[in-house]
Design an enzyme around this catalytic site. Structure first.
Site, PDB file in Angstrom:
ATOM      1  N   ASP A 185     -17.129  16.758  11.235  1.00 32.06           N
ATOM      2  CA  ASP A 185     -18.220  16.343  10.353  1.00 32.06           C
ATOM      3  C   ASP A 185     -19.421  15.825  11.130  1.00 32.06           C
ATOM      4  OD1 ASP A 185     -16.207  16.895   8.581  1.00 32.06           O
ATOM      5  OD2 ASP A 185     -16.436  15.073   7.409  1.00 32.06           O
ATOM      6  N   ASP A 187     -17.845   3.986   1.660  1.00 29.99           N
ATOM      7  CA  ASP A 187     -18.413   3.707   2.981  1.00 29.99           C
ATOM      8  C   ASP A 187     -19.926   3.877   3.028  1.00 29.99           C
ATOM      9  OD1 ASP A 187     -16.133   2.866   4.192  1.00 29.99           O
ATOM     10  OD2 ASP A 187     -15.619   4.801   5.079  1.00 29.99           O
ATOM     11  N   ARG A 243     -16.773  -1.758   8.419  1.00 28.84           N
ATOM     12  CA  ARG A 243     -18.085  -1.156   8.179  1.00 28.84           C
ATOM     13  C   ARG A 243     -19.260  -2.093   8.469  1.00 28.84           C
ATOM     14  NH1 ARG A 243     -15.110   2.675   9.370  1.00 28.84           N
ATOM     15  NH2 ARG A 243     -14.662   4.288   7.822  1.00 28.84           N
ATOM     16  N   SER A 279      -6.833  12.982   5.015  1.00 28.74           N
ATOM     17  CA  SER A 279      -7.742  12.456   6.028  1.00 28.74           C
ATOM     18  C   SER A 279      -7.216  11.102   6.494  1.00 28.74           C
ATOM     19  CB  SER A 279      -9.157  12.305   5.465  1.00 28.74           C
ATOM     20  OG  SER A 279      -9.181  11.325   4.448  1.00 28.74           O
TER      21      SER A 279
END
Length: 423
Positions: A16, A125, A96, A180
């Protein structure tokens, strides 16, 4: 709109973000600076440097943030005993704000016009990264490719990579991954793919990287002694270590005994429900032990106030408001309560369980003279309880009297039409 000349990209080197890197260069005709954070994901990060350099990136940042992550983010969160929706220990959420902080720091250092990330438009996110960035750099420009491009499938990403000479891992080329995975020192999360059916059991193969299944865990329990100072873990079995080393050791100990597996459906901030599986062995031990040391060192009302506030604090972190004034104000209160949270906790690890086996503190509020069921030599006058109970029952008694009066005033009900009275 002013032209974007330089962008700082949160970059992992995976499919990605490798596609995003090239897409930014082509779409915005700009220089891209990459930033890769080591927060204990357990992967070799040098390949990311090589991939970025091969893509023409001149300024590459790979930062070891493990100690800062645990010391300044994980530990403050655990001082509050933070759990989201009763189960989730916020392993992804708490990483994050640190990444957002470092993105902004690099953007200032590089005099960049924008930052960019690889979070999708469906997840939490994107919110966490961007709320953090805006709180720390109000005028920052954020580029979120998943909200702009049309590469919305794995096949399209692979085709784009092939067309632009971006190396694609063979496993990625074979088709969609079964799920994932995202990891840091606090946890591993598994989402998507076959896990999107909440009725299906998670597969054993490929998942649960840190923990053995409880069924296969050792048949003998293990006792672990944990030392706390001002609410933070400082030593394990008498050995003092850095914050990130402590958490890594808890992960090792908990993983060996099958501690910390979780399968849940959570409510995302963007509105949808999401099924995720998590491994948080060290965090599970830490939460249980911290509550144990607080149980003897915190005043009752302070402890209850913390429990009342914790769900709001958890939502702030989950929803991306770590850098908000309300979270920081609440943190000040939480940290103030931790001044006396000092002492030792012994936990027993066995077959997926964390069992508190003992706790002690030089500042313990547990008074044996008063709590004992034996003769307390007058330390507590049991007759005092009579007035205490009557005062607390006063409103209940008044309410009951009123209810009785109301019942007495009600007229007797008439028999139903056509029904004979009993003889």
């Amino acid at each position: 709109m002013s032209k974007i000349k330089k962008v700082v990209l949160a970059y992992s080197g995976g499919l990605d973000t490798s596609v995003i890197l090239k897409w930014l260069q082509d779409t915005y005709q700009c220089e891209v600076v990459t930033f890769t954070a080591d927060i204990g994901q357990g992967e070799e990060l040098e390949p990311a440097r090589a991939k970025a350099r091969a893509a023409g990136v001149r300024n590459i940042y790979i930062d070891d943030l493990r100690e800062e992550f645990v010391r300044d983010f994980v530990f403050p969160m655990f001082r509050a005993n933070t759990v989201y929706e009763g189960e989730y220990l916020l392993g992804t959420s708490i990483a994050r704000p640190l990444i957002a902080k470092r993105l902004v720091e690099i953007a200032r250092l590089e005099k960049a016009d924008a930052i960019s990330h690889g979070a999708t438009g469906k997840g939490n996110d994107q919110v966490r990264f961007e709320l953090g960035a805006y709180a720390l750099m109000p005028e920052v420009k954020v580029i979120a490719p998943w909200r702009e491009w049309d590469l919305l499938s794995r096949d399209k990403l692979v085709a784009y990579a092939d067309a632009h000479g971006i190396p694609v891992d063979f496993k990625k080329r074979k088709g969609p991954a079964p799920f994932s995975m995202d990891a840091n020192l606090l946890h591993i999360s598994y989402e998507g793919g076959i896990l999107e059916d909440p009725s299906a059991s998670p597969p054993e193969k490929g998942m649960w990287r840190w923990t053995v299944s409880p069924e296969k865990a050792p048949n003998k329990p293990e006792l672990v002694e944990l030392d706390f100072e001002r609410g933070d873990l400082v030593a394990i079995n008498g050995k003092r270590m850095k914050a990130h080393e402590l958490l890594a050791e808890l992960n090792r100990l908990g993983g060996r005994h099958g501690v910390g597996r979780l399968d849940l459906v959570e409510n995302r901030y963007v509105g949808m429900k999401s099924r995720g599986c998590y491994e948080t062995p060290g965090g599970t031990i830490l939460l249980r032990a911290h509550r144990a040391i607080e149980s003897i060192t915190l005043d009752r009302e302070v402890a209850h106030l913390k429990d009342d506030l914790m769900p709001r604090y958890a939502s702030m972190i989950y929803n991306g408001y770590w850098w908000s004034p309300e979270r920081m104000a609440l943190q000040t209160l939480i940290d103030h309560t931790q001044q006396t949270v000092n002492g030792k906790v012994v936990v027993k690890l066995y077959k997926g369980n964390v069992i508190v086996a003992g706790r002690s503190s030089p500042q313990s509020l547990f008074d044996t003279r008063i709590a004992t069921f034996d003769d307390d030599a007058g330390a507590y006058d049991q007759a005092d309880a009579d007035g205490f109970i009557k005062l607390n029952a006063l409103r209940l008694r008044i309410g009951a009297r009123q209810a009785a009066k109301k019942t007495a005033r009600k007229p007797a009900s008439k028999p139903a039409a056509g029904r004979k009275r009993g003889t």
